[in-house]
Design a protein around this motif. Sequence first.
Motif, PDB file in Angstrom:
ATOM      1  N   HIS A  97      11.792  -8.099  12.781  1.00 46.31           N
ATOM      2  CA  HIS A  97      12.595  -8.918  13.690  1.00 46.31           C
ATOM      3  C   HIS A  97      13.979  -9.147  13.098  1.00 46.31           C
ATOM      4  N   HIS A  99      17.234 -11.666  13.705  1.00 45.21           N
ATOM      5  CA  HIS A  99      17.743 -12.883  14.334  1.00 45.21           C
ATOM      6  C   HIS A  99      19.271 -12.869  14.196  1.00 45.21           C
ATOM      7  N   THR A 139       5.415 -12.531  20.547  1.00 42.93           N
ATOM      8  CA  THR A 139       6.866 -12.419  20.679  1.00 42.93           C
ATOM      9  C   THR A 139       7.549 -13.410  19.739  1.00 42.93           C
ATOM     10  N   TRP A 140       8.835 -13.168  19.479  1.00 38.35           N
ATOM     11  CA  TRP A 140       9.626 -14.067  18.646  1.00 38.35           C
ATOM     12  C   TRP A 140      10.470 -14.965  19.530  1.00 38.35           C
TER      13      TRP A 140
END
Length: 314
Positions: A97, A99, A139-140
């Motif tokens: 992921h 960010h 999910t993030w």
Amino acid sequence: MTNNTLQFDTQHEDMIHDAQLDYYGKRLATCSSDGSIRIFEVSNQQQKFVEALKGHTGPVWQVSWAHPKFGSVLASCSYDGTVLIWKETGSGFAVIHKHDKHQASVNAIAWASHELGPVLLCGSSDGKTSLVSFTETGTWEVQMIRSAHATGVNAVSWAPVIAAGAFTQPGADSQSTGLVRQFATGGCDNNVKIWAYSEETKTYDVVHTLDGHGDWVRDVAFAPNIGLPRTYLASCSQDKNVYIWTQDAQSGSLDWKRQALSEPFPDVVWRVSWSLSGNVLAVSCGDNRITLWKENVKGEWECISEVNESGQKA
């Protein structure tokens, strides 16, 4: 306390900003201004290089290991404004992921206690903090807290999930007292702020602002707590001071009391870190010395050890 010191060349090509052992103390992650993260296996006073991770386009300020119940997961934050979450697979570490919601350097990261789930707290020079969570749906999710410190966030730290005094109350246990959802931030406004989760707003709100530092707050660190009556929070600053902030559950007051660790240090104090038992504080100063401090029976803090740049007791 062991006197053994392991020193080795990490092969970074620039200044090292952080070094973190994993939960078991078997893996070491280091990060540097060269934009890379390097992973080592450490055991029996020996180290073995595992892998170099390259995904950031600027200096990497901090790394943080997640609890092993979530796998071998490492987070990193950088001057490039991103946070990368890495996970080890059969072929090595890979980014799972990215960010990238901050508009400036991300200076600090910290995983929440595993009881709260896979939640990563981030602090940025854009004045915002953010929480990155891995949900049950796979999910993030990102939650932005937009007005943390107007001039920038330098440090973040999660509070212990067990409430202070939880185990000193008759009949109390970890189930009945509930989990504490709080964290602290330190910023360029010279303040330390305590944030608590609100069930009403479903976000974190400021519950205390601790002022006293005369310059940028460089680090904050909650001491581990197993339900004892008092909560400890350490902060250090560009003003060369280290403060111990305490909140006593037995007094019935929610106020935080400030105590200077000592006279001002000889240089800027960059990092503070507690032992696993929460009773020894390590202080990293700009004069390349690390001092260890412990509270005596009178409530005064004493320096019990000092380590110089070469890792030897001073």
